[in-house]
Scaffold this active site. Structure first.
Site, PDB file in Angstrom:
ATOM      1  N   ASP A 236       0.949  -1.094  -0.091  1.00  0.00           N
ATOM      2  CA  ASP A 236      -0.142  -0.065  -0.136  1.00  0.00           C
ATOM      3  C   ASP A 236       0.910   1.229   0.095  1.00  0.00           C
ATOM      4  O   ASP A 236       2.134   1.311   0.456  1.00  0.00           O
ATOM      5  CB  ASP A 236      -0.990   0.090   1.200  1.00  0.00           C
ATOM      6  CG  ASP A 236      -2.127   0.779   1.096  1.00  0.00           C
ATOM      7  OD1 ASP A 236      -2.292   1.525   0.161  1.00  0.00           O
ATOM      8  OD2 ASP A 236      -3.289   0.569   1.478  1.00  0.00           O
ATOM      9  N   TRP A 237       0.332   2.408  -0.618  1.00  0.00           N
ATOM     10  CA  TRP A 237       1.379   3.473  -0.718  1.00  0.00           C
ATOM     11  C   TRP A 237       2.076   3.947   0.597  1.00  0.00           C
ATOM     12  O   TRP A 237       1.115   4.318   1.582  1.00  0.00           O
ATOM     13  CB  TRP A 237       0.402   4.697  -1.396  1.00  0.00           C
ATOM     14  CG  TRP A 237       0.620   4.699  -2.893  1.00  0.00           C
ATOM     15  CD1 TRP A 237       0.794   5.643  -3.640  1.00  0.00           C
ATOM     16  CD2 TRP A 237       0.383   3.396  -3.757  1.00  0.00           C
ATOM     17  NE1 TRP A 237       0.731   5.425  -5.089  1.00  0.00           N
ATOM     18  CE2 TRP A 237       0.488   3.799  -5.040  1.00  0.00           C
ATOM     19  CE3 TRP A 237       0.396   2.063  -3.597  1.00  0.00           C
ATOM     20  CZ2 TRP A 237       0.528   3.032  -6.216  1.00  0.00           C
ATOM     21  CZ3 TRP A 237       0.417   1.062  -4.714  1.00  0.00           C
ATOM     22  CH2 TRP A 237       0.604   1.545  -5.891  1.00  0.00           C
TER      23      TRP A 237
END
Length: 813
Positions: A236-237
């Site tokens: 995930d970012w």
């Protein structure tokens, strides 16, 4: 045995991957794994590798430009898709999204979200499918299959137990292995088994002491080892935290780039002997395999040579919406609407909320509101409209009535370039800047243009974002200062935070005024990517709430039918925070009660992505749940209300009051959130606690009646004969639940084991065939650390919902 054509193609792609891998040095490998910007990976021409482009895509493909100037088809929310109980329809949705991805130059969708509705307070539940792992897994498998049949990769997320938003970056979720296996991992396992996804995204959160981007056991041993997943694993970012921990834990790509825990840091770790280069090679191999499958690696035949036939996006969005609407109450045949006059009431009927907030947001080229849909569908002169009550108590991004552009200047005030701004929100990421503009020369961005009010009175203007802003309306500067973040813990505050009111101006309807919001470009040190993100916000004059409700009551009293649309807002359901309660915002509950008292033939349409409390449900004639219905929601609503189509949905999650909900805790204590309920969430927990919800899992009414005639069991195959005993064609979802013959406190009372949809005309019969999977009879044995087949007698319950059983049979295994 000769290789099948599919195997031959796979083998050829593997050969191309190995050939490309062999040409790369360590630095090129580690740069590839680091990402090059917000949405893409590095291009490596020396091996024929194109830049792989990713995009958010649960309900539409945003592309690399997060702006209304690059519109996308907006499908109904994932909860709506799950409410269809139709993996085939999910597959068609995936086919459309692959078409959209190809149009926008996107290789990989960052979707679907298959986390579970553990607690009704989860603020992002509209983006996930269901409280049930079996339903979630099979809807998700349909979605993944459709997207990948279109030659576009999927990234199943968020692996795993990312079931709430509070402290999502740091929370340590304490989950038993049994609950992980039977509930939270199960949708991922079903999708890997049935749809062979090309990617997975590991979550921000920690599970049992290990952050998911470093969870060697769950990623390498379970996902890759036990299940045979051969796709790529992306963080995930901003979730990657440790170079050695991530690569050893099975993380292939750390996003967004280029400043991640990989790149130079990973190359140095290899040279220092902390990481084996073979481990890096395996991660690169997974990325190259993805590139080969999507046609981004020269010399490798893509997995899909010819994309499917084109799909009409607007038509499919409309079909999914009406198939997803769940009619939970319909007294005395209140729906479909009978001939006569209709009073449409509610702010959301005019300004529809068609999707949830956060990274799932896209910008459709058009939105059909309930007012638009019913105006087009009903005879002229039979429809009236009143606002009644507005749930939007906060400012929203400037939209209707605004005509804006973005002007970029350097430190000397010279114009570098201009960009369009279809609404008041700018979100330029990486190289996504107007022509002639670069991050190193950019000093200010001015949103400037005109606003033409539709109402006379005090209009409020505000700012969403962090940094130095100057706000001017009609020649007066109201704000010239630094706006600081409300929540220092969330690096995405500029995207998901609340707008702050900064000005109030008396304006006249129809008379344009000039507006300007100037932002001084400066990036916080903690944000490792280049982005311009802020918004001009606005709120129309606020009329007296009592007057609005009184007007609605008069309109309802004068009409044959009152249709009230109630809704949540993006400050209630969005990424980045959980809900505090399940109440509708503003005075909407009061509005419904007042209208129902004036007109007993009141229909309420509930425009929310996940459950809300309906304290007035016994006072109205009908309740229709529309979820976030996508861009064609108003047209679909007209289809259903007028009876052109029946509502086809069944509840994918239990609806009830917060006071009765068995699982509500989403806030960690000392950084930890114990899943003390173990395997009892959703309907499993409601039944264990002996509590009665407002509407049970699987519930939903149509416009015809069904008789359940017989259920035959052959081995683990259940054949159910049903008959349409009503007066019009319809569709039925046959649900099969499995209940152990002997009570066992450690197991749910019953669980969903299969389902099938059938359609039939009046008087016609149809057969639903449901295969009971072996896993339906198994539990996870924590002592043996494996699946245990539980022999014995089981009751097969053929049902219309978890509580509406129509036929039973017994099976001994």
């Amino acid at each position: 045995m000769a290789a099948t054509p599919g195997n031959q193609a796979d083998q050829a792609r593997e050969a191309a991957v190995e050939a490309a891998l062999g040409k790369l040095d360590l630095d090129a490998k580690t740069r590839l794994l680091a990402g090059q910007d917000m949405w893409s990976l590095l291009e490596l021409p020396e091996i024929g590798l194109k830049s792989l482009v990713m995009s958010d895509g649960p309900i539409g493909v945003r592309g690399v430009r997060w702006t209304a100037d690059d519109p996308s088809i907006a499908l109904p929310s994932p909860t709506a898709l799950a409410a269809t109980w139709d993996p085939g329809l999910a597959r068609r949705a995936g086919t459309l999204l692959a078409q959209e991805a190809r149009r926008k130059g996107v290789h990989v969708l960052l979707a679907p979200t298959v986390n579970l509705h553990r607690s009704p307070l989860g603020g992002r539940h509209f983006e996930a499918y269901s409280e049930d792992p079996y339903l979630t897994g099979h809807i998700g498998a349909g979605y993944v299959t459709g997207v990948q049949e279109g030659g576009v990769g999927t990234t199943v997320k968020h692996f795993v137990a990312n079931d709430a938003e509070t402290d999502r970056f740091t929370v340590n979720n304490l989950v038993s292995e049994r609950a992980l296996r039977e509930l939270y991992l199960r949708p991922f396992e079903i999708i890997v088994e049935n749809a062979h996804p090309w990617g997975v995204m590991t979550a921000y959160n920690t599970v049992n002491g290990t952050t998911m981007t470093e969870h060697r056991y769950l990623v390498n041993e379970v996902l890759r080892g036990e299940w045979g997943f051969d796709g790529y694993n992306v963080s995930d970012w901003m979730a990657g935290r440790s170079t050695v921990g991530a690569i050893e834990g099975g993380l292939d790509v750390a996003m967004p780039g280029p400043q991640t825990v990989y790149g130079e840091a990973l190359a140095r770790a290899v040279r220092d002997g902390e990481v084996e280069e073979a481990t890096v090679d395996e991660a690169v191999r997974n990325v190259l395999r993805l590139a080969a499958r999507v046609g981004a690696l020269d010399g490798a035949e893509p997995a899909v040579a010819e994309p499917p036939a084109a799909v009409d996006g607007e038509a499919l969005a409309r079909e999914i919406a009406r198939r997803a609407f769940v009619l939970v109450k319909n007294d005395n045949g209140a729906l479909p609407l009978k001939p006569g006059t209709v009073a449409l009431i509610g702010a959301a009927a005019r300004d529809a909320r068609v999707l949830g907030g956060g990274s799932a947001t896209v910008f459709p080229s058009r939105t059909v509101s309930p007012l638009d849909g019913l105006t087009a569908a009903l005879p002229e002169g039979t429809l009236s409209y009143a606002v009644g009550a507005d749930p939007n108590t906060e400012l929203a991004v400037a939209d209707k009535g605004f005509s804006l552009k973005a002007v970029c200047r350097d430190t000397d005030g010279n114009i570098l370039g201009t960009g369009s701004a279809p609404n008041g929100q700018l979100q330029w990421m990486g190289s996504d800047l107007p022509e002639g503009v670069t991050h190193d020369r950019l000093h200010t961005v001015e949103l400037t243009g005109t606003f033409t009010p539709r109402d006379t009175g005090p209009h409020t203007f505000g700012i969403k974002g962090t940094g130095h802003f100057t706000l001017t309306v009609a020649g007066t500067t109201y704000y010239d200062d630094v706006q600081r973040p409300a929540d220092d813990s969330d690096p995405f505050e500029a995207f998901f935070g609340s707008p702050v009111p900064r000005a109030q101006a008396e304006l006249t309807a129809g008379e344009p005024v000039e507006v300007s919001l100037t932002y001084v470009y400066a990036l916080p040190e903690e944000v490792p990517f280049k982005v311009v993100a802020f918004a001009l916000a606005h709120q129309e004059p606020q009329r007296d709430p009592d007057e609005l409700i009184a007007e609605a009551v008069e309109a309802a009293r004068a009409a044959d039918t009152a249709v009230v649309v109630v809704a949540t807002t993006d400050r209630v359901e969005s990424e980045g925070f959980d809900r505090k309660d399940l109440t509708l915002p503003g005075r909407q509950d009061e509005l419904v009660r007042a209208v129902a008292a004036a007109n007993p033939n009141t229909v309420v349409v509930v425009n929310s992505g996940s459950p809300v409390e309906l304290p007035w449900r016994d006072e109205v004639a009908a309740v229709l749940l529309s979820w976030f219905p996508g861009q064609e929601g108003g047209a679909a609503l007209a289809d259903v209300l007028t009876g052109a189509h029946e509502p086809g949905g069944r509840l994918p999650t239990t609806w009830g009051s917060l006071a009765d909900a068995p699982v509500t805790q989403v806030t960690p204590a000392d950084g930890e959130l114990p899943y003390t309920e173990d395997v009892f969430i959703g309907y499993r927990a409601w039944e264990k606690e002996g509590r009665t919800p407002s509407y049970p899992f699987g519930h939903g009414l149509g416009y015809t009646d069904w008789s359940y005639e017989s259920a035959e069991v052959e081995g683990t195959t259940v054949r159910v004969r049903v008959r349409n005993s009503g007066e019009r064609a319809g569709r039925e979802v046959v649900q099969v639940y499995l209940a152990p013959g002997e009570a066992d406190a450690g197991r749910p009372r019953r669980w969903l084991a299969g389902f099938a949809s059938v359609a039939a005309g009046p008087g016609e019969s149809a057969e639903a065939v449901v295969e009971l999977p072996r896993r339906a009879f198994e539990i996870w044995d924590e002592a043996a650390r494996g699946w245990s087949f539980v022999k014995g007698s089981y009751e097969i319950q053929v049902s219309r919902s978890i509580t509406d059983r129509r036929l039973t049979a017994t099976i001994n295994v």
